[in-house]
Design a protein around this motif. Structure first.
Motif, PDB file in Angstrom:
ATOM      1  N   LYS A  44       0.841  -1.209   0.000  1.00 49.51           N
ATOM      2  CA  LYS A  44       0.000   0.000   0.000  1.00 49.51           C
ATOM      3  C   LYS A  44       0.875   1.259   0.000  1.00 49.51           C
ATOM      4  O   LYS A  44       0.569   2.252  -0.691  1.00 49.51           O
ATOM      5  CB  LYS A  44      -0.912   0.007   1.221  1.00 49.51           C
ATOM      6  N   ALA A  45       1.973   1.237   0.760  1.00 54.22           N
ATOM      7  CA  ALA A  45       2.883   2.388   0.789  1.00 54.22           C
ATOM      8  C   ALA A  45       3.506   2.609  -0.589  1.00 54.22           C
ATOM      9  O   ALA A  45       3.652   3.761  -1.036  1.00 54.22           O
ATOM     10  CB  ALA A  45       3.974   2.166   1.840  1.00 54.22           C
ATOM     11  N   ARG A  46       3.863   1.524  -1.262  1.00 51.62           N
ATOM     12  CA  ARG A  46       4.412   1.660  -2.613  1.00 51.62           C
ATOM     13  C   ARG A  46       3.370   2.270  -3.558  1.00 51.62           C
ATOM     14  O   ARG A  46       3.703   3.117  -4.404  1.00 51.62           O
ATOM     15  CB  ARG A  46       4.846   0.289  -3.142  1.00 51.62           C
ATOM     16  N   SER A  47       2.116   1.815  -3.412  1.00 50.35           N
ATOM     17  CA  SER A  47       1.058   2.371  -4.258  1.00 50.35           C
ATOM     18  C   SER A  47       0.859   3.867  -3.987  1.00 50.35           C
ATOM     19  O   SER A  47       0.730   4.673  -4.932  1.00 50.35           O
ATOM     20  CB  SER A  47      -0.244   1.607  -3.994  1.00 50.35           C
ATOM     21  N   ILE A  52       2.016   9.659  -5.491  1.00 53.53           N
ATOM     22  CA  ILE A  52       2.689  10.936  -5.236  1.00 53.53           C
ATOM     23  C   ILE A  52       3.674  11.261  -6.359  1.00 53.53           C
ATOM     24  O   ILE A  52       3.759  12.423  -6.824  1.00 53.53           O
ATOM     25  CB  ILE A  52       3.411  10.886  -3.878  1.00 53.53           C
ATOM     26  N   MET A  53       4.405  10.272  -6.800  1.00 54.63           N
ATOM     27  CA  MET A  53       5.373  10.505  -7.879  1.00 54.63           C
ATOM     28  C   MET A  53       4.671  10.917  -9.171  1.00 54.63           C
ATOM     29  O   MET A  53       5.152  11.815  -9.893  1.00 54.63           O
ATOM     30  CB  MET A  53       6.197   9.232  -8.100  1.00 54.63           C
ATOM     31  N   GLN A 117       7.979  12.744  -1.077  1.00 52.82           N
ATOM     32  CA  GLN A 117       8.350  11.592  -1.905  1.00 52.82           C
ATOM     33  C   GLN A 117       9.666  10.978  -1.447  1.00 52.82           C
ATOM     34  O   GLN A 117       9.786   9.753  -1.335  1.00 52.82           O
ATOM     35  CB  GLN A 117       8.455  12.039  -3.365  1.00 52.82           C
ATOM     36  N   GLN A 118      10.654  11.796  -1.168  1.00 52.41           N
ATOM     37  CA  GLN A 118      11.946  11.284  -0.709  1.00 52.41           C
ATOM     38  C   GLN A 118      11.820  10.582   0.646  1.00 52.41           C
ATOM     39  O   GLN A 118      12.429   9.536   0.873  1.00 52.41           O
ATOM     40  CB  GLN A 118      12.948  12.435  -0.637  1.00 52.41           C
ATOM     41  N   GLN A 119      11.019  11.183   1.541  1.00 56.01           N
ATOM     42  CA  GLN A 119      10.812  10.560   2.846  1.00 56.01           C
ATOM     43  C   GLN A 119      10.139   9.191   2.704  1.00 56.01           C
ATOM     44  O   GLN A 119      10.532   8.213   3.355  1.00 56.01           O
ATOM     45  CB  GLN A 119       9.974  11.472   3.739  1.00 56.01           C
ATOM     46  N   MET A 120       9.120   9.126   1.855  1.00 55.45           N
ATOM     47  CA  MET A 120       8.429   7.859   1.652  1.00 55.45           C
ATOM     48  C   MET A 120       9.340   6.826   0.995  1.00 55.45           C
ATOM     49  O   MET A 120       9.296   5.638   1.337  1.00 55.45           O
ATOM     50  CB  MET A 120       7.174   8.063   0.805  1.00 55.45           C
ATOM     51  N   MET A 121      10.161   7.262   0.063  1.00 53.48           N
ATOM     52  CA  MET A 121      11.088   6.334  -0.587  1.00 53.48           C
ATOM     53  C   MET A 121      12.070   5.746   0.422  1.00 53.48           C
ATOM     54  O   MET A 121      12.346   4.543   0.410  1.00 53.48           O
ATOM     55  CB  MET A 121      11.839   7.050  -1.722  1.00 53.48           C
ATOM     56  N   ARG A 122      12.590   6.617   1.314  1.00 53.98           N
ATOM     57  CA  ARG A 122      13.505   6.117   2.344  1.00 53.98           C
ATOM     58  C   ARG A 122      12.782   5.146   3.281  1.00 53.98           C
ATOM     59  O   ARG A 122      13.333   4.109   3.676  1.00 53.98           O
ATOM     60  CB  ARG A 122      14.098   7.285   3.136  1.00 53.98           C
TER      61      ARG A 122
END
Length: 247
Positions: A44-47, A52-53, A117-122
Motif C-alpha cells: 500500500k505504501a508503494r502504491s 505521489i510521484m 516523496q523522498q521521505q516515503m522512498m527512504r
C-alpha cells in the motif's frame, strides 16, 4: 492485600501464563502473519508513493508549460510596446503576473511533494530491508526449530535404544550365567561318573608316570638310536634269553 485480591491476582497470573504458552506454541505462525501484514502495508505504501510521484510529474509538467507561456507572453509584450500598443502590453503584463503567482504556488507545492516523496522512498526502502532481514531470521528460526525437533526425536529414540540395549545386556548376562551353571553341572557330573568307574584313578596314575608305556616320538627315537626295538605292550621277557645274553 485481601485473600480475594490475592486469588484474583493468582488467576490473572495463570491466564497470562496460559496466553504466553499459547503464543510461544504459535510463535512462528504469528510471526509469519505479522510479516504478511507488513508486506501488505508495504505494498500500500508503494502504491501511495507511486501516486505521489505521478502527481509530482504532472505538477512539474504544468510548471514547465506555465514558464514557457510566460516566456512567450514576455516576447509578445515587448513586441506590443515596440508597436505602440501599450494596452496590449498591459494586458499581457497582467497575465504574466498571474502566471508567475501560479508558478510560485506550484513550485512550492512541488518542493513539498518532492520532500514527501523522498521521505516515503527512504521509509519504503528501510521497510523492505527490515522485511528481508526478518524473512532471513524467520527462515533461520524455522531451520533451527526443525533441527531441534529432529534432535529431540533422535534423543528420544536414542533413549529408547539405550533402554532396550540395557535390557538386552541384562538378558545376555543371565544367559551366560545359566550356561556357566549348566557347564559346571556337566563337568561335576563327569567327574562323579569317573570316580564311580575308576577311570579317574587310572588317569591320575598315568599323569604321575606310574604304569603304562609311553609311546611318544621322543621315546621311539631314543630306542632307535640305542639299537633296541620296543617290546610289545604287555609282553613278558623270556628268562632263558635273558640268561643267554648274560653268558
Amino acid at each position: 492485600m485481601s485473600v480475594w485480591g490475592k486469588l484474583f491476582t493468582a488467576v490473572r497470573g495463570g491466564v497470562n501464563e496460559a496466553a504466553e504458552a499459547a503464543a510461544d506454541t504459535q510463535a512462528l505462525r504469528i510471526l509469519d502473519q505479522e510479516i504478511r501484514d507488513a508486506e501488505n502495508s508495504l505494498r500500500k505504501a508503494r502504491s501511495d508513493l507511486a501516486g505521489i510521484m505521478a502527481s509530482a510529474k504532472q505538477l512539474a509538467r504544468r510548471i514547465a508549460e506555465a514558464k514557457e507561456k510566460e516566456a512567450r507572453d514576455m516576447e509578445s509584450a515587448r513586441a506590443a510596446m515596440q508597436a505602440g500598443r501599450e494596452d496590449l502590453a498591459r494586458g499581457l503584463a497582467e497575465r504574466i503576473s498571474k502566471l508567475r503567482g501560479d508558478i510560485q504556488r506550484d513550485e512550492g507545492e512541488y518542493e513539498r511533494m518532492q520532500t514527501s516523496q523522498q521521505q516515503m522512498m527512504r521509509a519504503v526502502q528501510d521497510t523492505e530491508h527490515r522485511l528481508q532481514q526478518m524473512r532471513r531470521e524467520v527462515e533461520n528460526v524455522k531451520a533451527n526449530e526443525s533441527l531441534i525437533k529432529a534432535q529431540s526425536a533422535i534423543a528420544h529414540s536414542q533413549s529408547g535404544v539405550n533402554s532396550k540395549l540395557g535390557n538386552a545386556m541384562d538378558s545376555l548376562e543371565r544367559i551366560r550365567k545359566r550356561q556357566d551353571d549348566t557347564r559346571g553341572r556337566i563337568e561335576a557330573g563327569a567327574e562323579l561318573a569317573a570316580l564311580e568307574s575308576g577311570s579317574d584313578l587310572d588317569r591320575q596314575l598315568l599323569e604321575a608316570g606310574i604304569g603304562g608305556k609311553s609311546s611318544s616320538a621322543d621315546d621311539v627315537l631314543a630306542q632307535i638310536m640305542g639299537g633296541s626295538s620296543q617290546p610289545s605292550i604287555g609282553a613278558s621277557r623270556d628268562p632263558l634269553s635273558i640268561e643267554r645274553k648274560g653268558e
